[in-house]
Design a protein around this motif. Structure first.
Motif, PDB file in Angstrom:
ATOM      1  N   THR A 159       0.839  -1.196   0.000  1.00 28.51           N
ATOM      2  CA  THR A 159       0.000   0.000   0.000  1.00 28.51           C
ATOM      3  C   THR A 159       0.876   1.249   0.000  1.00 28.51           C
ATOM      4  O   THR A 159       1.742   1.410   0.853  1.00 28.51           O
ATOM      5  N   TYR A 160       0.650   2.114  -0.983  1.00 28.11           N
ATOM      6  CA  TYR A 160       1.360   3.400  -0.968  1.00 28.11           C
ATOM      7  C   TYR A 160       0.825   4.286   0.152  1.00 28.11           C
ATOM      8  O   TYR A 160      -0.382   4.280   0.435  1.00 28.11           O
ATOM      9  N   GLN A 161       1.713   5.071   0.736  1.00 36.47           N
ATOM     10  CA  GLN A 161       1.294   6.152   1.636  1.00 36.47           C
ATOM     11  C   GLN A 161       1.522   7.478   0.921  1.00 36.47           C
ATOM     12  O   GLN A 161       2.661   7.840   0.625  1.00 36.47           O
ATOM     13  N   LEU A 162       0.436   8.210   0.703  1.00 40.48           N
ATOM     14  CA  LEU A 162       0.564   9.578   0.199  1.00 40.48           C
ATOM     15  C   LEU A 162       0.460  10.530   1.383  1.00 40.48           C
ATOM     16  O   LEU A 162      -0.477  10.424   2.188  1.00 40.48           O
ATOM     17  N   HIS A 163       1.420  11.436   1.483  1.00 41.12           N
ATOM     18  CA  HIS A 163       1.405  12.435   2.556  1.00 41.12           C
ATOM     19  C   HIS A 163       1.210  13.810   1.938  1.00 41.12           C
ATOM     20  O   HIS A 163       2.070  14.280   1.184  1.00 41.12           O
ATOM     21  N   TYR A 164       0.083  14.439   2.261  1.00 38.50           N
ATOM     22  CA  TYR A 164      -0.186  15.777   1.724  1.00 38.50           C
ATOM     23  C   TYR A 164      -1.191  16.486   2.621  1.00 38.50           C
ATOM     24  O   TYR A 164      -1.900  15.856   3.400  1.00 38.50           O
ATOM     25  N   TRP A 165      -1.253  17.801   2.457  1.00 33.93           N
ATOM     26  CA  TRP A 165      -2.209  18.601   3.215  1.00 33.93           C
ATOM     27  C   TRP A 165      -3.615  18.037   3.056  1.00 33.93           C
ATOM     28  O   TRP A 165      -4.080  17.829   1.926  1.00 33.93           O
ATOM     29  N   PRO A 166      -4.315  17.845   4.165  1.00 36.11           N
ATOM     30  CA  PRO A 166      -5.602  17.133   4.083  1.00 36.11           C
ATOM     31  C   PRO A 166      -6.779  17.970   3.587  1.00 36.11           C
ATOM     32  O   PRO A 166      -7.799  17.412   3.214  1.00 36.11           O
ATOM     33  N   GLY A 167      -6.629  19.305   3.543  1.00 38.44           N
ATOM     34  CA  GLY A 167      -7.800  20.123   3.233  1.00 38.44           C
ATOM     35  C   GLY A 167      -7.822  20.738   1.840  1.00 38.44           C
ATOM     36  O   GLY A 167      -8.737  21.487   1.510  1.00 38.44           O
ATOM     37  N   ILE A 168      -6.838  20.437   1.030  1.00 37.30           N
ATOM     38  CA  ILE A 168      -6.757  21.061  -0.296  1.00 37.30           C
ATOM     39  C   ILE A 168      -6.403  20.039  -1.375  1.00 37.30           C
ATOM     40  O   ILE A 168      -5.874  18.968  -1.087  1.00 37.30           O
ATOM     41  N   GLN A 169      -6.728  20.435  -2.619  1.00 41.40           N
ATOM     42  CA  GLN A 169      -6.226  19.655  -3.759  1.00 41.40           C
ATOM     43  C   GLN A 169      -4.720  19.919  -3.916  1.00 41.40           C
ATOM     44  O   GLN A 169      -3.910  19.008  -3.809  1.00 41.40           O
ATOM     45  N   GLY A 170      -4.380  21.158  -4.195  1.00 38.65           N
ATOM     46  CA  GLY A 170      -2.971  21.536  -4.250  1.00 38.65           C
ATOM     47  C   GLY A 170      -2.139  20.664  -5.181  1.00 38.65           C
ATOM     48  O   GLY A 170      -2.652  20.067  -6.134  1.00 38.65           O
ATOM     49  N   PRO A 172     -13.177  19.551  -2.735  1.00 37.85           N
ATOM     50  CA  PRO A 172     -13.528  20.669  -3.622  1.00 37.85           C
ATOM     51  C   PRO A 172     -12.414  21.722  -3.647  1.00 37.85           C
ATOM     52  O   PRO A 172     -11.639  21.864  -2.696  1.00 37.85           O
ATOM     53  N   PHE A 173     -12.328  22.453  -4.750  1.00 40.70           N
ATOM     54  CA  PHE A 173     -11.443  23.624  -4.773  1.00 40.70           C
ATOM     55  C   PHE A 173     -11.850  24.569  -3.643  1.00 40.70           C
ATOM     56  O   PHE A 173     -13.037  24.655  -3.283  1.00 40.70           O
ATOM     57  N   ASN A 174     -10.879  25.289  -3.111  1.00 44.72           N
ATOM     58  CA  ASN A 174     -11.176  26.268  -2.062  1.00 44.72           C
ATOM     59  C   ASN A 174     -10.074  27.328  -2.042  1.00 44.72           C
ATOM     60  O   ASN A 174      -9.120  27.260  -2.837  1.00 44.72           O
ATOM     61  N   GLU A 175     -10.205  28.281  -1.154  1.00 43.54           N
ATOM     62  CA  GLU A 175      -9.283  29.410  -1.151  1.00 43.54           C
ATOM     63  C   GLU A 175      -8.082  29.190  -0.213  1.00 43.54           C
ATOM     64  O   GLU A 175      -7.491  30.129   0.317  1.00 43.54           O
ATOM     65  N   MET A 176      -7.754  27.909   0.005  1.00 42.58           N
ATOM     66  CA  MET A 176      -6.500  27.596   0.688  1.00 42.58           C
ATOM     67  C   MET A 176      -5.528  26.884  -0.243  1.00 42.58           C
ATOM     68  O   MET A 176      -4.375  26.668   0.111  1.00 42.58           O
ATOM     69  N   GLY A 177      -6.013  26.504  -1.422  1.00 42.00           N
ATOM     70  CA  GLY A 177      -5.175  25.718  -2.324  1.00 42.00           C
ATOM     71  C   GLY A 177      -4.376  26.582  -3.289  1.00 42.00           C
ATOM     72  O   GLY A 177      -4.179  27.783  -3.080  1.00 42.00           O
ATOM     73  N   VAL A 178      -3.913  25.954  -4.349  1.00 43.11           N
ATOM     74  CA  VAL A 178      -3.122  26.657  -5.357  1.00 43.11           C
ATOM     75  C   VAL A 178      -4.022  27.523  -6.238  1.00 43.11           C
ATOM     76  O   VAL A 178      -3.709  28.684  -6.515  1.00 43.11           O
ATOM     77  N   PHE A 179      -5.129  26.948  -6.667  1.00 50.44           N
ATOM     78  CA  PHE A 179      -6.078  27.661  -7.536  1.00 50.44           C
ATOM     79  C   PHE A 179      -7.181  28.248  -6.660  1.00 50.44           C
ATOM     80  O   PHE A 179      -7.940  27.493  -6.040  1.00 50.44           O
ATOM     81  N   ARG A 180      -7.272  29.572  -6.614  1.00 50.41           N
ATOM     82  CA  ARG A 180      -8.242  30.229  -5.739  1.00 50.41           C
ATOM     83  C   ARG A 180      -9.115  31.171  -6.547  1.00 50.41           C
ATOM     84  O   ARG A 180      -8.628  31.861  -7.434  1.00 50.41           O
ATOM     85  N   ARG A 181     -10.367  31.207  -6.185  1.00 52.32           N
ATOM     86  CA  ARG A 181     -11.273  32.122  -6.870  1.00 52.32           C
ATOM     87  C   ARG A 181     -11.413  33.407  -6.079  1.00 52.32           C
ATOM     88  O   ARG A 181     -12.138  33.467  -5.079  1.00 52.32           O
TER      89      ARG A 181
END
Lengths: 240, 240
Positions: free
Chosen positions: B2-13, B224-233
């Protein structure tokens, strides 16, 4: 087969990472755009070659490398190609991934270094964004340079002379170049930081002493740093 | 394994490019930081894992992937590793280099998209750099998005359905994600541009229709996209 390197003829820039690898390898290459215009050199020919070479697989931007039918763009991708061909990357996959990871982290550092003098837009002159550049440079000097260099210092704590084991890789050459660029652009910040990163400084010295690199650095092929490249010395961005 | 992906849990980024590849592959993976805190999830545990996993070869920043003893950092490097293991990259070296080149160009686009809302410094809030963000976004909308998207359009002019030949690669998944992000952050600019990039839009649709991707996008695993990620509206950065 002679490699063709295509890059801006007047700056080190991102192309310098490729030049250092080709030089360290003793590879046969032509730095195409640095030739006289009647021999196909110059910036106009570079832009023509960028648009044409590779067809639908043309590169997005310089540098790009031509090796026979292959047209390879993106600095880290060119080095990924050259590394195993010239003993500048480990044989094992895990080592090659590590060297690529190091190179991509250096690419991030280089992009941030560029943004210190062009935070608002690359289409504008530095003089049109000096205030913003001062704000961005402060964060870069105080937080980002120490974070990047501290990470490389830790990577060297394994005790090996080089970043990826027993032999110099292209990542070592690239870290040398990053240190040189930071010393040029932020001499005061680097003078304050260097006592904390002795392994990085020692690595920089080892790379500079590699016979082919030393010969290259002493030659006219090494373009001096200047204020058209990625690393620029604007004294107001690096207070004493 | 099983791969472990480690990334911020609240964004796509940047982690989303890895998630898409793992999902398209039907790979067995855990998105570690999205677990409950008592099960090792959360941002504090992510930062602890970042500092510790890999020792001297720890990653510089999320995302990083753990596969047995390997700890692999840098988005494009993770995908370079996953691609050939899951039929998401061509078999030939030239094809793999091309896919890596595409991915690195998308990485450049993503970094520039991030800088539209954080031109002066990532340690500052958007609210503290709104004027600079407006200036940088104008250039990004008017020059950079068309340049990047035009380049991908040309790459698809070879006539194949996918960017690197007859099968979907991770670069196709990543271009889908870039288009989705740009549509979210710059809907007006993209609505004006899309008639000029029909092949890119068609590729985006083909990726969205891949059964595993369609299932992923409809699931709660897709943040979902949000205003904490890379792409922000931020509407003021994309005037009608």
């Amino acid at each position: 087969m002679t490699y063709q390197l295509h890059y801006w003829p007047g700056i080190q820039g991102r192309g310098e990472f490729v030049r250092l690898a080709l030089e360290a390898a003793g590879a046969d290459y032509v730095d195409v755009a640095r030739a006289a215009e009647e021999l196909g050199g110059g910036e106009d020919a570079l832009m023509d070659d960028l648009a044409e070479l590779g067809g639908p697989r043309a590169a997005f931007a310089p540098p790009f490398l031509v090796d026979g039918d292959l047209v390879i763009g993106q600095t880290a991708n060119i080095l990924l190609y050259l590394g195993p061909r010239h003993d500048l990357a480990p044989a094992a996959e895990s080592g090659r991934l590590w060297v690529n990871q190091l190179q991509l982290t250096i690419a991030d550092l280089v992009a941030e270094a560029h943004d210190t003098h062009h935070p608002v837009g690359m289409g504008l002159y530095y003089e049109d964004q000096k205030d913003e550049a001062a704000r961005r440079s402060e964060e870069f000097r105080q937080q980002r340079i120490p974070k990047f260099m501290g990470w490389f210092e830790r990577a060297l704590e394994g005790g090996d002379a080089w970043l990826a084991g027993g032999a110099a890789s292209y990542a070592d050459l690239s870290l040398f170049q990053a240190v040189e660029g930071l010393r040029y652009a932020f001499p005061h910040a680097m003078a304050r930081l260097e006592p904390d990163i002795p392994r990085v400084v020692a690595l920089r010295d080892r790379v500079a002493d590699l016979p082919r690199i030393a010969a290259y650095l002493a030659s006219e092929r090494r373009i001096p740093f200047n204020e058209m490249g990625v690393f620029r010395r604007y004294p107001e961005l690096d207070p004493a």
